[in-house]
Design a protein around this motif. Structure first.
Motif, PDB file in Angstrom:
ATOM      1  N   ARG A  14       0.762  -1.371  -0.101  1.00  0.00           N
ATOM      2  CA  ARG A  14       0.124  -0.059   0.097  1.00  0.00           C
ATOM      3  C   ARG A  14       0.715   1.459   0.098  1.00  0.00           C
ATOM      4  NH1 ARG A  14      -4.347   0.182   4.418  1.00  0.00           N
ATOM      5  NH2 ARG A  14      -2.651  -0.290   5.801  1.00  0.00           N
ATOM      6  N   ASP A  71       1.422   5.331   0.473  1.00  0.00           N
ATOM      7  CA  ASP A  71       0.607   6.386   0.980  1.00  0.00           C
ATOM      8  C   ASP A  71       1.101   7.845   0.845  1.00  0.00           C
ATOM      9  OD1 ASP A  71       2.839   6.114   2.479  1.00  0.00           O
ATOM     10  OD2 ASP A  71       1.769   6.501   4.633  1.00  0.00           O
ATOM     11  N   THR A 108      -4.918   7.463 -10.114  1.00  0.00           N
ATOM     12  CA  THR A 108      -4.343   6.123 -10.230  1.00  0.00           C
ATOM     13  C   THR A 108      -5.240   5.236 -10.891  1.00  0.00           C
ATOM     14  OG1 THR A 108      -5.587   5.654  -7.923  1.00  0.00           O
ATOM     15  CG2 THR A 108      -3.386   6.647  -7.827  1.00  0.00           C
ATOM     16  N   SER A 130      -9.074   7.344 -10.997  1.00  0.00           N
ATOM     17  CA  SER A 130      -9.582   7.896  -9.830  1.00  0.00           C
ATOM     18  C   SER A 130      -8.659   8.898  -9.405  1.00  0.00           C
ATOM     19  CB  SER A 130      -9.951   6.685  -8.634  1.00  0.00           C
ATOM     20  OG  SER A 130     -10.797   5.815  -9.408  1.00  0.00           O
ATOM     21  N   ILE A 170      -7.266  10.772  -6.271  1.00  0.00           N
ATOM     22  CA  ILE A 170      -6.956  10.415  -4.864  1.00  0.00           C
ATOM     23  C   ILE A 170      -6.221  11.412  -4.005  1.00  0.00           C
ATOM     24  CG2 ILE A 170      -6.972   8.054  -5.568  1.00  0.00           C
ATOM     25  CD1 ILE A 170      -3.858   8.010  -4.787  1.00  0.00           C
ATOM     26  N   SER A 217      -4.399   9.020   1.441  1.00  0.00           N
ATOM     27  CA  SER A 217      -4.803   7.688   2.252  1.00  0.00           C
ATOM     28  C   SER A 217      -4.066   6.574   1.454  1.00  0.00           C
ATOM     29  CB  SER A 217      -6.242   7.545   2.189  1.00  0.00           C
ATOM     30  OG  SER A 217      -6.969   7.288   1.025  1.00  0.00           O
ATOM     31  N   GLN A 229      -3.118   3.313  -0.459  1.00  0.00           N
ATOM     32  CA  GLN A 229      -3.740   2.836  -1.736  1.00  0.00           C
ATOM     33  C   GLN A 229      -2.832   1.839  -2.227  1.00  0.00           C
ATOM     34  OE1 GLN A 229      -6.853   4.081  -3.054  1.00  0.00           O
ATOM     35  NE2 GLN A 229      -6.877   5.701  -1.639  1.00  0.00           N
ATOM     36  N   PHE A 234      -1.883   0.259  -5.955  1.00  0.00           N
ATOM     37  CA  PHE A 234      -2.019   0.620  -7.342  1.00  0.00           C
ATOM     38  C   PHE A 234      -0.689   0.453  -8.000  1.00  0.00           C
ATOM     39  CE2 PHE A 234      -1.055   4.686  -5.039  1.00  0.00           C
ATOM     40  CZ  PHE A 234      -0.253   5.125  -6.061  1.00  0.00           C
TER      41      PHE A 234
END
Length: 505
Positions: A178, A180, A201, A209, A211, A235, A237, A239
């Motif tokens: 993830r 951030d 992303t 989207s 983000i 936050s 994510q 990707f």
């Protein structure tokens, strides 16, 4: 008047009860010699003889053949059969020292205008390799201000950036990645720069989207010092691909862009996994009649299981199950003394699905530490026919022992009635730091040997039967002794009564 002596019967009964209570325990303890021959298995341990404190990571054979849940039946004997002080130690997992960083492969998009909230988006042709990595990016402007056809990529101005963080950004089911934050290096040749950028992303380069957004700036003074705001935070994510667009300022190619991943809460400990095939299918009785009890997996009571996995053979299957064990309890139905009751530990859905040429599998499931001689899987779908293998994972303990006495040493185990002798670590290796404990000499194990204890039958049932017989013999002995004592007291009482009667006459 003759005073009859008070009967000592209550005191005698109390004495007999005390004997019945303590005699079996004392006799049982007296019948438990702690020698190597009383254990079913043995592992020779080879040490250099140069170190006073030695370590040994317990292998799978110990966990499968030990007879106690907390490894109370482990002993380290020297050549003379003298037990050496030992402790069981599980090193704490070290916390990660830094965050991981993923470098982006940057592909500039030239031509058209920025993709603002109300503007016209750019038609982008993105070519990828079979492994998903971006190979080239080219923008085609739509019909705008009399312009038709492809824009000259060389002369067109920069409008946005496509970022590919590589396969490392995907991770796996057991270790998802993830992100951030993104960290930027200043554009080449730009000592002072300021712009507002937005981040989008995607996982397929088709659907995007938004983000996050950030104000990026670098301000340099005459002394060569730079004040920078070079991070875009959002936050966490998951990707692989990203697109950077400008909302304010002149688009520029940054010298480098890195994605910062979240640090793990703790590093994964080293675990061993035992794969077991289902052994049998039981049936239990309840008010609805016989019901299939599920798949039974024989294990070892000493295994401190903290993760479970399923190995499915079907190419496409989703299997929701209840994982637990069976415990014997007093029967609730007439005509039966006991019955088996299923005790669930957790519910989970395991799967194996092939999609777009790739196979998705469920990962290991964390559970609270459990010690069970057998495990049970009950499919929640009554029509399920799968018979998967069950994987039980645990963190092996390290045996730390004092190399005293006379070498060579032997690790003995496999005794159901053994009493615990493991000591606190600071009583076996006092004053040792975690670093010193991690660098202890590792003993080398020889070939697993079967001890005399195995031939004697050291199962829990055998020990229970032996203890029951011992209690029976002791109880009969105490009762016979009580009858003799009572008879003697009665005879003495009769003599006293007869003597008193003669005096009255």
């Amino acid at each position: 008047m003759t005073i009859m002596p008070q009967s000592p019967t209550p005191y005698l009964l109390l004495m007999l009860l005390s004997l019945c209570s303590f005699a079996p325990a004392n006799a049982a303890n007296a019948l438990k010699p702690d020698t190597p021959s009383e254990y079913s298995y043995a592992l020779p341990l080879q040490v250099s003889g140069k170190q006073g404190v030695v370590a040994f990571q317990l292998p799978q054979a110990v966990y499968l053949n030990a007879n106690t849940a907390n490894l109370d039946d482990l002993r380290v004997f020297d050549a003379n059969g003298v037990a050496q002080p030992h402790a069981l130690h599980r090193p704490q997992v070290a916390q990660p020292a830094r965050r991981d960083s993923l470098a982006a492969n940057v592909f500039p998009i030239r031509g058209g205008s920025n993709s603002t909230a109300g503007g016209t988006s750019i038609d982008v042709d993105i070519r990828t390799r079979p492994d998903g990595s971006v190979m080239s990016v080219q923008a085609h402007a739509g019909k705008r201000q009399g312009n038709s056809g492809a824009t000259n990529a060389t002369n067109a101005t920069l409008s946005s950036l496509i970022l590919d963080f590589g396969a490392a950004a995907i991770g796996d089911d057991n270790n998802p990645v993830r992100i951030d934050a993104l960290r930027f290096d200043a554009p080449k040749g730009e000592a002072n720069y300021n712009a507002e950028v937005w981040l989008q992303t995607s996982s397929d380069l088709k659907h995007w989207s938004t983000i996050g957004a950030a104000e990026l700036s670098w301000l340099a003074n005459d002394n060569g010092q730079t004040l920078a705001s070079d991070r875009l935070e959002f936050s966490p994510q998951a990707f692989r691909y990203a697109r950077l667009i400008w909302r304010r300022g002149v688009p520029a190619e940054f010298a480098a862009i890195h994605a910062e991943t979240l640090p793990r809460q703790s590093s994964e400990p080293v675990r061993e996994t035992l794969w077991i095939k289902p052994a049998a299918v039981k049936a239990i009785e309840n008010r609805a009649g016989d019901q299939p009890a599920g798949l039974i997996y024989p294990a070892g009571v000493a295994l401190p299981v903290e993760q479970v996995s399923l190995k499915l053979s079907e190419p496409n299957i989703v299997l929701p199950v209840a994982l637990g064990y069976y415990a014997e309890r007093r029967s609730r139905h007439t005509g039966k003394a006991t019955e088996w009751a299923f005790r669930p530990i957790t519910h989970a859905t395991f799967y194996q699905i092939t999609q777009d040429g790739q196979t998705r599998r469920s990962g290991a499931l964390d559970i609270r530490v459990e010690h069970q001689p057998e495990w049970v899987i009950r499919p929640l779908n009554p029509a399920a026919t799968a018979r998967p293998e069950l994987g039980l994972s645990w963190q092996p303990a390290t045996l730390v022992f004092l190399a005293g006495g006379t070498p060579p040493y032997t690790l003995s185990f496999g005794r159901a009635d053994a009493t615990p002798t493991s000591q606190p670590l600071n009583q076996v290796a006092p004053g040792f730091t975690p670093r010193e404990l991690a660098r202890l000499e590792q003993a080398q194990a020889g070939v697993l040997q079967t001890g005399q204890g195995a031939a004697a039958g050291n199962s829990a049932a055998t020990q229970a039967g032996l203890s029951a017989r011992q209690r029976t013999y002791i109880l009969w002995g105490v009762l016979i002794l009580g009858v003799i004592v009572l008879g003697g007291m009665a005879w003495k009482l009769i003599r006293q009564m007869k003597a008193g009667s003669d005096k009255v006459n």
